[in-house]
Each structure stands twice: as structure tokens, then as C-alpha cells.
Design an enzyme around this catalytic site. Structure first.
Site, PDB file in Angstrom:
ATOM      1  N   ARG A 101      -0.218  -8.935  13.707  1.00 26.43           N
ATOM      2  CA  ARG A 101      -0.773  -7.936  12.781  1.00 26.43           C
ATOM      3  C   ARG A 101      -1.647  -8.594  11.721  1.00 26.43           C
ATOM      4  O   ARG A 101      -2.673  -8.046  11.324  1.00 26.43           O
ATOM      5  CB  ARG A 101       0.372  -7.150  12.143  1.00 26.43           C
ATOM      6  CG  ARG A 101       0.969  -6.153  13.140  1.00 26.43           C
ATOM      7  CD  ARG A 101       2.367  -5.752  12.776  1.00 26.43           C
ATOM      8  NE  ARG A 101       2.440  -5.044  11.518  1.00 26.43           N
ATOM      9  CZ  ARG A 101       3.575  -4.817  10.869  1.00 26.43           C
ATOM     10  NH1 ARG A 101       4.721  -5.249  11.355  1.00 26.43           N
ATOM     11  NH2 ARG A 101       3.566  -4.169   9.745  1.00 26.43           N
ATOM     12  N   ARG A 152      -9.428   0.701   8.986  1.00 25.34           N
ATOM     13  CA  ARG A 152      -8.970  -0.648   9.323  1.00 25.34           C
ATOM     14  C   ARG A 152     -10.003  -1.412  10.127  1.00 25.34           C
ATOM     15  O   ARG A 152      -9.778  -2.571  10.468  1.00 25.34           O
ATOM     16  CB  ARG A 152      -7.698  -0.537  10.155  1.00 25.34           C
ATOM     17  CG  ARG A 152      -6.425  -0.947   9.409  1.00 25.34           C
ATOM     18  CD  ARG A 152      -5.256  -0.595  10.313  1.00 25.34           C
ATOM     19  NE  ARG A 152      -4.086  -1.372  10.075  1.00 25.34           N
ATOM     20  CZ  ARG A 152      -2.993  -0.909   9.454  1.00 25.34           C
ATOM     21  NH1 ARG A 152      -2.976   0.295   8.949  1.00 25.34           N
ATOM     22  NH2 ARG A 152      -1.939  -1.664   9.344  1.00 25.34           N
ATOM     23  N   LYS A 207       0.829  -1.218   0.000  1.00 20.39           N
ATOM     24  CA  LYS A 207       0.000   0.000   0.000  1.00 20.39           C
ATOM     25  C   LYS A 207       0.861   1.266   0.000  1.00 20.39           C
ATOM     26  O   LYS A 207       0.634   2.176  -0.783  1.00 20.39           O
ATOM     27  CB  LYS A 207      -0.923   0.029   1.237  1.00 20.39           C
ATOM     28  CG  LYS A 207      -1.847  -1.174   1.347  1.00 20.39           C
ATOM     29  CD  LYS A 207      -2.747  -1.084   2.575  1.00 20.39           C
ATOM     30  CE  LYS A 207      -2.011  -1.072   3.908  1.00 20.39           C
ATOM     31  NZ  LYS A 207      -1.263  -2.328   4.203  1.00 20.39           N
ATOM     32  N   ARG A 239      11.652  -5.495   4.862  1.00 21.17           N
ATOM     33  CA  ARG A 239      11.344  -4.078   4.599  1.00 21.17           C
ATOM     34  C   ARG A 239      12.272  -3.135   5.354  1.00 21.17           C
ATOM     35  O   ARG A 239      12.545  -3.325   6.523  1.00 21.17           O
ATOM     36  CB  ARG A 239       9.896  -3.791   5.016  1.00 21.17           C
ATOM     37  CG  ARG A 239       9.564  -2.294   5.060  1.00 21.17           C
ATOM     38  CD  ARG A 239       8.094  -2.014   5.050  1.00 21.17           C
ATOM     39  NE  ARG A 239       7.372  -2.554   6.179  1.00 21.17           N
ATOM     40  CZ  ARG A 239       6.044  -2.520   6.281  1.00 21.17           C
ATOM     41  NH1 ARG A 239       5.317  -2.004   5.296  1.00 21.17           N
ATOM     42  NH2 ARG A 239       5.446  -3.035   7.324  1.00 21.17           N
ATOM     43  N   ARG A 294      11.483  -0.846  10.960  1.00 22.36           N
ATOM     44  CA  ARG A 294      10.468  -0.596  11.981  1.00 22.36           C
ATOM     45  C   ARG A 294      10.557  -1.639  13.092  1.00 22.36           C
ATOM     46  O   ARG A 294      10.749  -2.816  12.812  1.00 22.36           O
ATOM     47  CB  ARG A 294       9.073  -0.639  11.345  1.00 22.36           C
ATOM     48  CG  ARG A 294       8.738   0.648  10.615  1.00 22.36           C
ATOM     49  CD  ARG A 294       7.517   0.538   9.763  1.00 22.36           C
ATOM     50  NE  ARG A 294       6.405  -0.197  10.366  1.00 22.36           N
ATOM     51  CZ  ARG A 294       5.262  -0.441   9.741  1.00 22.36           C
ATOM     52  NH1 ARG A 294       5.070  -0.006   8.503  1.00 22.36           N
ATOM     53  NH2 ARG A 294       4.301  -1.108  10.319  1.00 22.36           N
TER      54      ARG A 294
HETATM   55  P1  ADP Z   1       2.293  -1.825   3.204  1.00 22.74           P
HETATM   56  O1  ADP Z   1       2.312  -0.314   3.166  1.00 22.74           O
HETATM   57  O2  ADP Z   1       1.067  -2.389   2.564  1.00 22.74           O
HETATM   58  O3  ADP Z   1       2.519  -2.365   4.574  1.00 22.74           O
HETATM   59  P2  ADP Z   1       4.858  -1.615   1.746  1.00 22.74           P
HETATM   60  O4  ADP Z   1       4.507  -0.747   0.592  1.00 22.74           O
HETATM   61  O5  ADP Z   1       5.623  -1.011   2.852  1.00 22.74           O
HETATM   62  O6  ADP Z   1       3.517  -2.338   2.313  1.00 22.74           O
HETATM   63  O7  ADP Z   1       5.648  -2.884   1.165  1.00 22.74           O
HETATM   64  C1  ADP Z   1       6.185  -3.867   2.020  1.00 22.74           C
HETATM   65  C2  ADP Z   1       7.561  -4.309   1.527  1.00 22.74           C
HETATM   66  O8  ADP Z   1       7.425  -5.062   0.313  1.00 22.74           O
HETATM   67  C3  ADP Z   1       8.526  -3.168   1.203  1.00 22.74           C
HETATM   68  O9  ADP Z   1       9.823  -3.545   1.598  1.00 22.74           O
HETATM   69  C4  ADP Z   1       8.440  -2.998  -0.318  1.00 22.74           C
HETATM   70  O10 ADP Z   1       9.688  -2.597  -0.851  1.00 22.74           O
HETATM   71  C5  ADP Z   1       8.097  -4.409  -0.768  1.00 22.74           C
HETATM   72  N1  ADP Z   1       7.136  -4.449  -1.895  1.00 22.74           N
HETATM   73  C6  ADP Z   1       6.084  -3.609  -2.126  1.00 22.74           C
HETATM   74  N2  ADP Z   1       5.406  -3.982  -3.239  1.00 22.74           N
HETATM   75  C7  ADP Z   1       6.040  -5.092  -3.722  1.00 22.74           C
HETATM   76  C8  ADP Z   1       5.823  -5.936  -4.867  1.00 22.74           C
HETATM   77  N3  ADP Z   1       4.797  -5.732  -5.707  1.00 22.74           N
HETATM   78  N4  ADP Z   1       6.673  -6.968  -5.041  1.00 22.74           N
HETATM   79  C9  ADP Z   1       7.712  -7.200  -4.179  1.00 22.74           C
HETATM   80  N5  ADP Z   1       7.971  -6.428  -3.089  1.00 22.74           N
HETATM   81  C10 ADP Z   1       7.145  -5.380  -2.860  1.00 22.74           C
HETATM   82  P1  ADP Z   2       1.371  -1.962   7.858  1.00 21.74           P
HETATM   83  O1  ADP Z   2       0.811  -1.452   6.585  1.00 21.74           O
HETATM   84  O2  ADP Z   2       2.674  -2.654   7.706  1.00 21.74           O
HETATM   85  O3  ADP Z   2       0.391  -2.771   8.656  1.00 21.74           O
HETATM   86  P2  ADP Z   2       1.068   0.674   9.102  1.00 21.74           P
HETATM   87  O4  ADP Z   2       2.218   1.592   9.003  1.00 21.74           O
HETATM   88  O5  ADP Z   2      -0.109   0.927   8.259  1.00 21.74           O
HETATM   89  O6  ADP Z   2       1.690  -0.772   8.856  1.00 21.74           O
HETATM   90  O7  ADP Z   2       0.584   0.586  10.609  1.00 21.74           O
HETATM   91  C1  ADP Z   2       1.473   0.328  11.681  1.00 21.74           C
HETATM   92  C2  ADP Z   2       0.688   0.181  12.975  1.00 21.74           C
HETATM   93  O8  ADP Z   2       0.017   1.412  13.284  1.00 21.74           O
HETATM   94  C3  ADP Z   2      -0.422  -0.873  12.957  1.00 21.74           C
HETATM   95  O9  ADP Z   2       0.057  -2.174  13.253  1.00 21.74           O
HETATM   96  C4  ADP Z   2      -1.366  -0.332  14.031  1.00 21.74           C
HETATM   97  O10 ADP Z   2      -0.871  -0.607  15.327  1.00 21.74           O
HETATM   98  C5  ADP Z   2      -1.274   1.173  13.818  1.00 21.74           C
HETATM   99  N1  ADP Z   2      -2.289   1.677  12.869  1.00 21.74           N
HETATM  100  C6  ADP Z   2      -2.069   2.255  11.665  1.00 21.74           C
HETATM  101  N2  ADP Z   2      -3.222   2.608  11.074  1.00 21.74           N
HETATM  102  C7  ADP Z   2      -4.208   2.233  11.931  1.00 21.74           C
HETATM  103  C8  ADP Z   2      -5.632   2.316  11.885  1.00 21.74           C
HETATM  104  N3  ADP Z   2      -6.285   2.846  10.834  1.00 21.74           N
HETATM  105  N4  ADP Z   2      -6.326   1.830  12.953  1.00 21.74           N
HETATM  106  C9  ADP Z   2      -5.698   1.288  14.016  1.00 21.74           C
HETATM  107  N5  ADP Z   2      -4.365   1.195  14.113  1.00 21.74           N
HETATM  108  C10 ADP Z   2      -3.611   1.661  13.078  1.00 21.74           C
END
Ligand code: ADP
Ligand code: ADP
Ligand code: ZN
Length: 219
Positions: A172, A88, A13, A127, A161
Site C-alpha cells: 500500500r 488517489r 485522514k 489500528r 481490517r
Molecule cells: P488513514 O485514514 O489515513 O488511513 P486513520 O485515521 O485510520 O488513518 O489512522 C490510523 C491509525 O492511527 C488509527 O489507529 C488511529 O487511531 C491512529 N492515529 C490517527 N491519528 C493519529 C495521531 N495523530 N497520532 C497517533 N495515532 C494516530
Molecule cells: P488507508 O487510508 O489505510 O489506505 P482506505 O480505507 O482509504 O485505507 O483504502 C483501503 C483500500 O481501498 C485501498 O488500499 C485500495 O485498495 C482501496 N481504495 C480506497 N480508495 C481508493 C481510491 N480512491 N482509488 C483506488 N483504490 C482505493
């Protein structure tokens, strides 16, 4: 243009939100980034959120809805925004509906990114981001062109992170399946859901999203 990127942790995302944000000149609203900034700043919200985030749970609806309300009220959101990691829970989705309708606004797209569970764990485990500009990277899938140097800003320091560890990932994912996955049905029923294959390469995923945003019939 107002859209939601919906998907489990590690689905991509944030990676895609940054692309769309640059291309369409609309801000990326990541509640995760905003909460991490609050933790870093040591604000009241940050203090309340930290322990929950470290364990991989969800921060209360009250806190994140408040954050999003304040953020959407800012000027740069007038032409649209990308919601990344919000809503979420069904409670957050309902609050968003109320907020938008009170401003006579509506969502243009809700895009679900589908990725296998094992792949999510691999993506999260590898990541990291540039400490200076926040550009995202992955140990295997998205390496900087020159090892140890950020492609975007030339920075040489990187960060991982604290919640991106094998133990917390499972918590998660559970939170995602329990609290967030019902939103797929919620938006499907409202006729606004589009689903894309998030397993494809980063560039191919960007293309698929772009196809939806520009109204081309894609997958
Ligand atoms: P989210 O915001 O949904 O948690 P991220 O955008 O941070 O996910 O992506 C998670 C990890 O996977 C990052 O290290 C990113 O570089 C990698 N990543 C994102 N999209 C892809 C993809 N289509 N294929 C392989 N790796 C990806
Ligand atoms: P990822 O896409 O890898 O799950 P985020 O950066 O979106 O990570 O979120 C990290 C953490 O922040 C989540 O595990 C949660 O604890 C909190 N968080 C983020 N967005 C929300 C939300 N909309 N509602 C509740 N908790 C949230
Ligand atoms: Zn950088």
C-alpha cells in the site's frame, strides 16, 4: 466547504475527517469505507474490488470515480464534503476536476498530512475500530477510556481490517508513492495545497486543520 485530506495510508485522514465532519456538519466521503461496504454487500463492485484491496493495490479509477460521482450527487453533499482517500491517482484528480467544474463547484482546501513511513507502519499495525459504530482506535495511541468498551457507543466488539497487516502495508505504501504522491505536486501547482505535520498528537492535528479551515495563519 469542500476539501480533500491527502496522505498515505495510516496518516490519520479518517480520524481527522470524522472530527471535521462532526464540527462542520458535512459528510466524510471515504472511498475505502464505501468499497468495504460494497465488499460486505457482495455487489458487483465489491466482487471486483475485493482481491485488489486484500493485496493492497488500488481499485480501478473507473470504479472509484463512479462511486464518488454517485455519492457527490446525493443531497447531503450540497453544502460540502470531505474527501478521505480520494483522489488517489492523477486520473482520479482530473475526473474530480471535471466533475466539479461541470457542476460549477470548486475545492476550498487540499490538506496534505505528513507522517514518517515507520510511524505509518506502526499506526496501521495497531489500528482497530468499534464493530458497532466504526469509531477508530489504536493499540497504543488511541485506547478507549475503559478497556474493551467503545467510548462513543459502549460497544464491546472490535474489528481489524484484513489489509492492515505488515505484508500488505508495504504494498500500500508503494502504491501511495507511485500513484498518489504525484497529487501533492498537482495540487501545489494549482495553488490549493496546504501541508500539516501529521506526526503531532491527534488533538494538535485537528487544531492545525481547523486553523486552515477557519483561515487562521498556522503552520
Ligand atoms: P488513514 O485514514 O489515513 O488511513 P486513520 O485515521 O485510520 O488513518 O489512522 C490510523 C491509525 O492511527 C488509527 O489507529 C488511529 O487511531 C491512529 N492515529 C490517527 N491519528 C493519529 C495521531 N495523530 N497520532 C497517533 N495515532 C494516530
Ligand atoms: P488507508 O487510508 O489505510 O489506505 P482506505 O480505507 O482509504 O485505507 O483504502 C483501503 C483500500 O481501498 C485501498 O488500499 C485500495 O485498495 C482501496 N481504495 C480506497 N480508495 C481508493 C481510491 N480512491 N482509488 C483506488 N483504490 C482505493
Ligand atoms: Zn462504538
Amino acid at each position: 466547504m469542500k476539501l480533500i485530506l491527502l496522505g498515505p495510508p495510516g496518516a490519520g485522514k479518517g480520524t481527522q475527517a470524522k472530527e471535521i465532519s462532526a464540527k462542520y456538519s458535512i459528510p466524510q466521503l471515504s472511498t475505502g469505507d464505501m468499497l468495504r461496504a460494497a465488499v460486505k454487500a457482495g455487489s458487483d463492485v465489491g466482487k471486483r474490488a475485493k482481491a485488489v484491496m486484500d493485496k493492497g493495490g488500488l481499485v480501478s479509477d473507473e470504479i472509484v470515480i463512479g462511486i464518488i460521482e454517485d455519492r457527490i450527487a446525493q443531497k447531503d453533499c450540497a453544502t460540502g464534503f470531505i474527501l478521505d482517500g480520494f483522489p488517489r491517482t492523477l486520473g482520479q484528480a482530473a475526473a474530480l476536476d471535471n466533475l466539479l467544474s461541470s457542476k460549477k463547484l470548486s475545492l476550498d482546501h487540499v490538506i496534505e498530512m505528513r507522517v514518517n513511513d515507520e510511524e505509518l507502519v506502526t499506526r496501521i499495525a495497531g489500528r482497530y475500530t468499534c464493530a458497532k459504530c466504526g469509531q477508530g482506535y489504536h493499540d497504543k495511541f488511541q485506547k478507549p477510556v475503559k478497556a474493551g468498551t467503545c467510548d462513543k457507543c459502549g460497544g464491546t466488539e472490535f474489528a481489524r481490517r484484513p489489509d492492515d497487516n505488515a505484508e500488505t502495508v508495504k504494498t500500500r505504501l508503494m502504491a501511495y508513492y507511485r500513484e498518489t504522491s504525484p497529487l501533492i505536486g498537482y495540487y501545489f501547482a494549482k495553488n490549493s495545497l496546504r501541508s500539516i505535520d501529521g506526526m503531532a498528537e491527534i488533538g494538535a492535528v485537528t487544531k492545525a486543520i481547523d486553523g486552515i479551515l477557519t483561515g487562521k495563519k498556522g503552520k
